[in-house]
Design a protein around this motif. Structure first.
Motif, PDB file in Angstrom:
ATOM      1  N   ARG A  21       0.639  -1.209   0.009  1.00 39.03           N
ATOM      2  CA  ARG A  21       0.038   0.112   0.032  1.00 39.03           C
ATOM      3  C   ARG A  21       0.841   1.161   0.063  1.00 39.03           C
ATOM      4  O   ARG A  21       0.362   2.448   0.332  1.00 39.03           O
ATOM      5  N   SER A  22       2.154   1.228  -0.268  1.00 39.03           N
ATOM      6  CA  SER A  22       3.275   2.185  -0.245  1.00 39.03           C
ATOM      7  C   SER A  22       2.788   3.206  -1.510  1.00 39.03           C
ATOM      8  O   SER A  22       2.176   2.748  -2.417  1.00 39.03           O
ATOM      9  N   ALA A  23       2.924   4.576  -1.046  1.00 36.20           N
ATOM     10  CA  ALA A  23       2.507   5.589  -2.053  1.00 36.20           C
ATOM     11  C   ALA A  23       3.441   6.795  -1.617  1.00 36.20           C
ATOM     12  O   ALA A  23       4.296   6.859  -0.803  1.00 36.20           O
ATOM     13  N   GLU A  24       3.416   7.851  -2.463  1.00 36.65           N
ATOM     14  CA  GLU A  24       3.948   9.022  -2.216  1.00 36.65           C
ATOM     15  C   GLU A  24       3.129  10.102  -3.007  1.00 36.65           C
ATOM     16  O   GLU A  24       2.927  10.060  -3.863  1.00 36.65           O
ATOM     17  N   PHE A  25       3.176  11.478  -2.063  1.00 34.05           N
ATOM     18  CA  PHE A  25       3.031  12.679  -2.803  1.00 34.05           C
ATOM     19  C   PHE A  25       4.175  13.045  -3.350  1.00 34.05           C
ATOM     20  O   PHE A  25       5.534  13.212  -3.094  1.00 34.05           O
ATOM     21  N   VAL A  26       4.155  13.745  -4.635  1.00 33.54           N
ATOM     22  CA  VAL A  26       5.050  14.570  -5.377  1.00 33.54           C
ATOM     23  C   VAL A  26       4.732  15.965  -5.678  1.00 33.54           C
ATOM     24  O   VAL A  26       3.458  16.124  -6.123  1.00 33.54           O
ATOM     25  N   SER A  27       5.600  16.818  -5.569  1.00 29.09           N
ATOM     26  CA  SER A  27       5.271  18.335  -5.909  1.00 29.09           C
ATOM     27  C   SER A  27       6.519  18.799  -6.640  1.00 29.09           C
ATOM     28  O   SER A  27       7.751  18.518  -5.928  1.00 29.09           O
ATOM     29  N   VAL A  28       6.386  19.232  -7.808  1.00 25.46           N
ATOM     30  CA  VAL A  28       7.336  19.935  -8.720  1.00 25.46           C
ATOM     31  C   VAL A  28       6.926  21.235  -8.810  1.00 25.46           C
ATOM     32  O   VAL A  28       6.081  21.656  -9.258  1.00 25.46           O
ATOM     33  N   ILE A  29       8.094  22.193  -8.199  1.00 25.85           N
ATOM     34  CA  ILE A  29       8.038  23.621  -8.561  1.00 25.85           C
ATOM     35  C   ILE A  29       8.842  24.024  -9.604  1.00 25.85           C
ATOM     36  O   ILE A  29       9.905  23.672  -9.556  1.00 25.85           O
ATOM     37  N   CYS A  30       8.401  24.693 -10.540  1.00 23.55           N
ATOM     38  CA  CYS A  30       8.986  25.245 -11.803  1.00 23.55           C
ATOM     39  C   CYS A  30       9.181  26.843 -11.449  1.00 23.55           C
ATOM     40  O   CYS A  30       8.290  27.526 -11.452  1.00 23.55           O
ATOM     41  N   TYR A  31      10.456  27.369 -11.528  1.00 25.93           N
ATOM     42  CA  TYR A  31      10.821  28.974 -11.452  1.00 25.93           C
ATOM     43  C   TYR A  31      11.539  29.032 -12.611  1.00 25.93           C
ATOM     44  O   TYR A  31      12.615  28.594 -13.064  1.00 25.93           O
ATOM     45  N   ILE A  32      10.832  30.239 -13.324  1.00 25.90           N
ATOM     46  CA  ILE A  32      11.458  30.550 -14.307  1.00 25.90           C
ATOM     47  C   ILE A  32      11.870  32.097 -14.209  1.00 25.90           C
ATOM     48  O   ILE A  32      11.047  32.614 -13.687  1.00 25.90           O
ATOM     49  N   ASP A  33      13.219  32.145 -14.315  1.00 29.33           N
ATOM     50  CA  ASP A  33      13.646  33.414 -13.771  1.00 29.33           C
ATOM     51  C   ASP A  33      13.527  34.716 -15.022  1.00 29.33           C
ATOM     52  O   ASP A  33      13.110  34.398 -15.881  1.00 29.33           O
ATOM     53  N   GLU A  34      13.957  35.830 -14.457  1.00 26.12           N
ATOM     54  CA  GLU A  34      13.744  37.131 -15.483  1.00 26.12           C
ATOM     55  C   GLU A  34      14.398  36.779 -16.734  1.00 26.12           C
ATOM     56  O   GLU A  34      13.923  37.218 -17.801  1.00 26.12           O
ATOM     57  N   SER A  35      15.532  36.111 -17.009  1.00 21.23           N
ATOM     58  CA  SER A  35      16.060  35.747 -18.021  1.00 21.23           C
ATOM     59  C   SER A  35      15.515  34.646 -19.002  1.00 21.23           C
ATOM     60  O   SER A  35      15.967  34.434 -20.070  1.00 21.23           O
ATOM     61  N   GLY A  36      14.543  33.861 -18.199  1.00 14.05           N
ATOM     62  CA  GLY A  36      13.837  33.017 -18.988  1.00 14.05           C
ATOM     63  C   GLY A  36      14.383  31.371 -18.710  1.00 14.05           C
ATOM     64  O   GLY A  36      13.843  30.437 -19.374  1.00 14.05           O
ATOM     65  N   LEU A  37      15.421  31.577 -17.802  1.00 14.51           N
ATOM     66  CA  LEU A  37      15.886  29.888 -17.420  1.00 14.51           C
ATOM     67  C   LEU A  37      14.945  29.332 -16.353  1.00 14.51           C
ATOM     68  O   LEU A  37      14.513  29.879 -15.733  1.00 14.51           O
ATOM     69  N   SER A  38      14.648  27.959 -16.771  1.00 17.11           N
ATOM     70  CA  SER A  38      13.824  27.228 -15.823  1.00 17.11           C
ATOM     71  C   SER A  38      14.812  26.697 -14.790  1.00 17.11           C
ATOM     72  O   SER A  38      15.653  25.912 -15.087  1.00 17.11           O
TER      73      SER A  38
END
Ligand code: IMP
Length: 192
Positions: A111-128
């Motif tokens: 019954r094992s499981a995991e919650f996943v969260s991915v945050i994407c930050y794009i900076d002012e110059s467009g780099l992610s």
């Protein structure tokens, strides 16, 4: 520096404002910037979906953007519902989706499981930049608790002392959840 949160979810936006404004960011929701957009999540991973949402906003405003994508991955169900957590099996309500998971796990030992969260930050110059938080645990035998949302009433985290996340105070989740873990990494990066 201005930063836009690529979301229309007021709870999420408040959370980001509370955390990022003390660091000197001027945080806006996409609607506060007049951007009416519901991006289709056509990616095959949390990372792809987070990038899709953030890029769509960056293309319109050219300033720093944050987006996130999250979900529950159940190992005995080959990682389902995963990126489809908000629409598992096409079921419209959260209770129905939880019951579908409990049913799918009937008779299964793992019954094992995991919650996943991915945050994407794009900076002012467009780099992610990507930040991933994982919260391990397992699926309860039945629902319990009323705090939180989504799959919280059936998720028991490994640090939850046998209680579902929905049975614990919200402050517990704010400190230990997948989202909190991803956010801590983002903050460490921004503070550098
Ligand atoms: P979102 O893409 O971050 O809005 O989340 C997608 C779906 O994942 C939600 O609709 C929930 O079903 C599930 N989910 C994500 N995070 C959590 C959580 O912290 N607790 C319970 N369910 C969650």
């Amino acid at each position: 520096m201005e930063l836009i949160v690529a979301s229309n979810n007021p709870g999420k936006i408040k959370e980001y404002k509370d955390i990022l404004e003390p660091l000197g960011f001027e945080v806006f929701s996409q609607s506060e910037k007049g951007i009416q957009l519901e991006v289709e999540e056509t990616g095959t991973t949390f990372e792809e979906n987070a990038l899709l949402k953030a890029s769509a906003i960056y293309e319109r405003c050219g300033c720093a953007v944050i987006s996130d994508d999250s979900g529950l991955c159940v190992h005995a169900l080959n990682g389902e519902p995963g990126i489809y957590s908000a629409r598992y099996k096409g079921i419209a309500d959260e209770h129905g989706r939880r019951m579908a998971i409990l049913e799918a796990l009937q008779g299964k030992e793992d019954r094992s499981a995991e919650f996943v969260s991915v945050i994407c930050y794009i900076d002012e110059s467009g780099l992610s930049h990507m930040f991933k938080g994982i919260w391990k645990g397992w699926i309860a035998k039945e629902e319990s608790g009323t705090n939180g949302f989504g799959y919280d009433p059936i998720f028991i985290s490994e640090d939850g002392n046998g209680n579902t996340t929905a049975s614990l105070p919200l402050s517990f989740k704010e400190q230990y959840s997948h989202r909190a873990r991803a956010l801590k990494q983002l903050l460490a990066y921004l503070e550098k």
